[in-house]
Design an enzyme around this catalytic site. Sequence first.
Site, PDB file in Angstrom:
ATOM      1  N   ALA A   1       0.844  -1.170  -0.153  1.00 57.71           N
ATOM      2  CA  ALA A   1      -0.024  -0.016  -0.005  1.00 57.71           C
ATOM      3  C   ALA A   1       0.913   1.240   0.015  1.00 57.71           C
ATOM      4  CB  ALA A   1      -1.088   0.040   1.358  1.00 57.71           C
ATOM      5  N   SER A   2       2.202   1.065  -0.326  1.00 57.14           N
ATOM      6  CA  SER A   2       2.992   2.322  -0.294  1.00 57.14           C
ATOM      7  C   SER A   2       3.088   2.879   0.736  1.00 57.14           C
ATOM      8  CB  SER A   2       2.800   2.868  -1.669  1.00 57.14           C
ATOM      9  OG  SER A   2       3.806   4.090  -1.682  1.00 57.14           O
TER      10      SER A   2
END
Length: 506
Positions: A128-129
């Site tokens: 999800a960075s």
Amino acid sequence: MPLTIVGDARPNTFEFETSALIKPSGFREYDARWWFGHPGSEVPPELNLIGVQALGMGLGTLIRRLGAGPDIVTGHDFRSYSLSIKLALVSGLLAAGTRVRDIGLALSPMAYFAQFALDTPSVAMVTASHNENGWTGVKMGAARPLTFGPEEMSALKQIVLSGDFDLTGGGSYDFVPGFRETYLDDLVGDKRITRKLRVVAACGNGTAGAFAPEALERIGCEVIPLDVELDHTFPRYNPNPEDMRMLHAIRDKVLETGADVGLGFDGDGDRCGVVDNEGNEIFADKVGVMLARDISGQHPGSTFVVDVKSTGLFKTDAVLQANGAATDYWKTGHSYIKRRVAQLGAVAGFEKSGHFFFNPPIGRGYDDGLVTAIAICQMLDRNPSSSMADLYRALPLTFGTPTMSPHCDDALKYGVVERVVSDFQAMQQAGDIFAGQKIVELITVNGVRVVAEDGTWGLVRASSNKPELVVVVESPVSSDRRRQMFEGVDAVLRRSPEVGAYNQTF
């Protein structure tokens, strides 16, 4: 496979355990992001593990239809649920006949590197960075070093939501041991600096903590670790080098220790933020100008690609002009800039978010926060009589803002931006005064960047990966003009009641 749209299947129900939950809006412009949830969260999830399995079936189907073949690299970031999500994804990939090479816990750029090192065309990195805990997603590609753009994401969405899978079977799974060391060895290579640099390496307890300190030490830096212990609760702040809380923490550590530079990495290690030796938090677009000066000095006539959120200095800087550098402003987003860099054969591409892309001889065209960090250290090594603050002061002074994101639902944000663009176009056509001056230019390649007579500008665009808008302002004149432009842009936004509160301002 039956698909249940969000709202119809809640955790701890029969439907949630027997149907695929996958919200359509999670298929974004250039990657996938969903709210997966976490214990205690009151927000209903947009995705379950059966939905992830369906995503794997769809991705395995798509890469074959694209002609990329059945081989794919997978990896996952350090979140409490990422391994489970990756294994569900892998089960879907196997059903679609995919041959999976799993590199385990990884940075996104480590997965991109694996496409080259393992000679595997496609990639699916579970991350999800920099999104907050509870978010998950997948960064995907089928033509190294590129990642999916809107065309591929639309095709994937159609396949998954319609259940149009080619479930050929015959897939295989191969775990690749020791790939962290392979990546680090390639990353540092023969890169050594002679200048003794004291560097704060800040990782926000995210995945980069297992990589960044060692890489910097191996090129010759004295590393001062900050929040490098892996902890998927992110106890201090979200690992996001655009977040002022993280930048402030790096600043404090730099001033406390007398470090030469502070470098901060996001949750999956593809971005880098910078604080100079005097504690100045340098926004990534200004770091890009500094690096562009350095690179174009070595390679005159270089072409650079920058996103529309970035400073106007790329066009006006005297040093870049003297070095014959050319700059192309393009759409914000790691996939867009990456593709544009490849298309133009640019030496490098820079995003205000801290995604930097280097073509050979510096990199392989994809975004890697550690490649960026090493490039910054090498720039300092080539300027032994200058501190990071000296190099920063050498830039023409402008007054910019951090990236500011007012909330706006995914289903509404693009419509809001369309209205904002129309409002500005009407003002320009009418010759209206906006924020004290006439509008001399509207750049609409990605949202709208409105430019005033004195070069002050404001940007509004839709976030590609969260239910938010994005607002950035810069003035080459004064902080007062920056404030005037921001207030003008915000007033236009407030005509739309769908626009909520900002995550941060200045």
